[in-house]
Design a protein around this motif. Structure first.
Motif, short mmCIF file in Angstrom:
data_model
loop_
_atom_site.label_atom_id
_atom_site.label_comp_id
_atom_site.label_asym_id
_atom_site.label_seq_id
_atom_site.Cartn_x
_atom_site.Cartn_y
_atom_site.Cartn_z
N ASN A 123 0.83 -1.20 0.00
CA ASN A 123 0.00 0.00 0.00
C ASN A 123 0.87 1.26 0.00
OD1 ASN A 123 -1.58 -2.24 1.31
ND2 ASN A 123 -3.18 -0.72 1.01
N ASN A 124 0.40 2.29 -0.68
CA ASN A 124 1.06 3.59 -0.64
C ASN A 124 0.94 4.14 0.78
OD1 ASN A 124 2.32 5.93 -1.58
ND2 ASN A 124 0.34 6.92 -1.93
N ALA A 125 2.01 4.75 1.27
CA ALA A 125 2.00 5.35 2.60
C ALA A 125 2.56 6.76 2.50
CB ALA A 125 2.83 4.51 3.56
N PHE A 126 2.15 7.62 3.43
CA PHE A 126 2.67 8.98 3.48
C PHE A 126 2.65 9.41 4.94
CE2 PHE A 126 -1.86 9.16 2.76
CZ PHE A 126 -2.29 10.13 3.65
N SER A 127 3.47 10.40 5.25
CA SER A 127 3.51 10.90 6.61
C SER A 127 2.68 12.17 6.72
CB SER A 127 4.95 11.16 7.04
OG SER A 127 5.53 12.14 6.21
N GLY A 128 2.36 12.56 7.93
CA GLY A 128 1.62 13.78 8.19
C GLY A 128 2.31 14.59 9.26
N ILE A 129 2.23 15.91 9.11
CA ILE A 129 2.83 16.84 10.05
C ILE A 129 1.77 17.89 10.38
CG2 ILE A 129 4.64 18.57 10.40
CD1 ILE A 129 6.19 17.25 8.10
N SER A 130 1.62 18.23 11.64
CA SER A 130 0.65 19.27 11.99
C SER A 130 1.30 20.65 11.96
CB SER A 130 0.02 19.00 13.36
OG SER A 130 0.96 19.16 14.40
N SER A 131 0.45 21.66 11.81
CA SER A 131 0.90 23.04 11.80
C SER A 131 -0.19 23.92 12.40
CB SER A 131 1.21 23.51 10.38
OG SER A 131 1.54 24.88 10.36
N ASN A 132 0.21 24.96 13.08
CA ASN A 132 -0.77 25.91 13.61
C ASN A 132 -0.95 27.11 12.68
OD1 ASN A 132 1.72 27.01 14.06
ND2 ASN A 132 1.42 27.41 16.23
N ASP A 133 -0.30 27.09 11.51
CA ASP A 133 -0.40 28.20 10.57
C ASP A 133 -0.21 27.67 9.14
OD1 ASP A 133 -0.20 30.52 9.05
OD2 ASP A 133 1.00 31.58 10.56
N ILE A 134 -1.29 27.23 8.54
CA ILE A 134 -1.23 26.63 7.20
C ILE A 134 -0.73 27.63 6.14
CG2 ILE A 134 -2.63 25.62 5.35
CD1 ILE A 134 -1.90 23.63 7.57
N PRO A 135 -1.18 28.89 6.13
CA PRO A 135 -0.63 29.82 5.13
C PRO A 135 0.89 30.00 5.26
CG PRO A 135 -2.68 30.69 6.02
CD PRO A 135 -2.30 29.50 6.86
N ALA A 136 1.40 30.09 6.49
CA ALA A 136 2.85 30.23 6.68
C ALA A 136 3.56 28.96 6.23
CB ALA A 136 3.18 30.53 8.14
N ALA A 137 2.98 27.80 6.50
CA ALA A 137 3.58 26.53 6.07
C ALA A 137 3.60 26.46 4.55
CB ALA A 137 2.80 25.35 6.64
N LYS A 138 2.51 26.87 3.91
CA LYS A 138 2.45 26.83 2.44
C LYS A 138 3.54 27.71 1.84
CE LYS A 138 -0.70 27.40 -1.46
NZ LYS A 138 -2.07 27.76 -1.86
N ASP A 139 3.72 28.91 2.38
CA ASP A 139 4.75 29.82 1.88
C ASP A 139 6.15 29.26 2.14
OD1 ASP A 139 5.57 32.49 0.82
OD2 ASP A 139 6.45 32.64 2.84
N PHE A 140 6.39 28.74 3.33
CA PHE A 140 7.71 28.22 3.69
C PHE A 140 8.10 27.03 2.81
CE2 PHE A 140 10.42 25.33 6.17
CZ PHE A 140 11.50 26.16 6.41
N TYR A 141 7.23 26.03 2.75
CA TYR A 141 7.56 24.84 1.97
C TYR A 141 7.61 25.15 0.47
CZ TYR A 141 7.33 21.89 6.09
OH TYR A 141 7.57 21.31 7.31
N GLY A 142 6.66 25.96 0.00
CA GLY A 142 6.59 26.25 -1.43
C GLY A 142 7.60 27.26 -1.90
N GLN A 143 7.69 28.39 -1.22
CA GLN A 143 8.58 29.47 -1.66
C GLN A 143 10.00 29.32 -1.13
OE1 GLN A 143 7.50 31.63 -4.01
NE2 GLN A 143 5.67 30.35 -3.93
N THR A 144 10.13 29.14 0.17
CA THR A 144 11.47 29.07 0.77
C THR A 144 12.20 27.79 0.39
OG1 THR A 144 10.72 30.44 2.62
CG2 THR A 144 12.78 29.23 2.93
N LEU A 145 11.52 26.65 0.54
CA LEU A 145 12.17 25.37 0.26
C LEU A 145 12.04 24.95 -1.20
CD1 LEU A 145 11.33 23.24 3.43
CD2 LEU A 145 13.21 24.87 3.06
#
Length: 125
Positions: free
Chosen positions: A5-27
């Motif tokens: 089976n396909n598997a994936f991990s999950g990470i929680s965040s208290n600020d989804i917009p900041a996470a989206k910017d960090f992972y998408g733009q910064t990384l």
């Protein structure tokens, strides 16, 4: 039972917009968003889910490692993009750039906006 089976991990965040910017733009990771959840599309066809959690508490361990061919180049580029690398106490011989060398592969740790610990780790390709 689940070996195929396909598997994936999950990470929680208290600020989804900041996470989206960090992972998408910064990384520079490909990020998609659907119904308030982020999906990181990583190399090798892997994914990681980032989900909102108001009472988020960051883990005290590395939750996501990014394999790199050249740790020095990766640290330089991420530093130029505003990433701050972490220095950990006893047990890690980290150089002036916070890269741990000598025991295991070279590795450097940093945090996402929610305080989750990530790393770049030099591995054989």
């Amino acid at each position: 039972m689940l070996k195929d089976n396909n598997a994936f991990s999950g990470i929680s965040s208290n600020d989804i917009p900041a996470a989206k910017d960090f992972y998408g733009q910064t990384l520079g990771v490909e990020v998609s968003e659907e119904t308030g959840l982020l999906t990181l599309k990583l190399g090798g066809g892997h994914t990681t889910l980032i989900y909102p959690k108001d009472d988020h508490q960051p883990a005290t361990f590395t939750v996501l490692n990014f394999s790199v061919d050249d740790i020095d180049a990766a640290v330089d580029e991420l530093t130029d993009r505003g990433v701050t690398f972490e220095r950990y106490g006893e047990g890690f011989d980290q150089d002036e750039r916070c890269i741990a060398r000598g025991v295991g592969p070279p590795i450097a740790w940093f945090k996402d906006p929610a305080g989750n610990i990530l790393s770049v780790i030099q591995t054989d390709s």
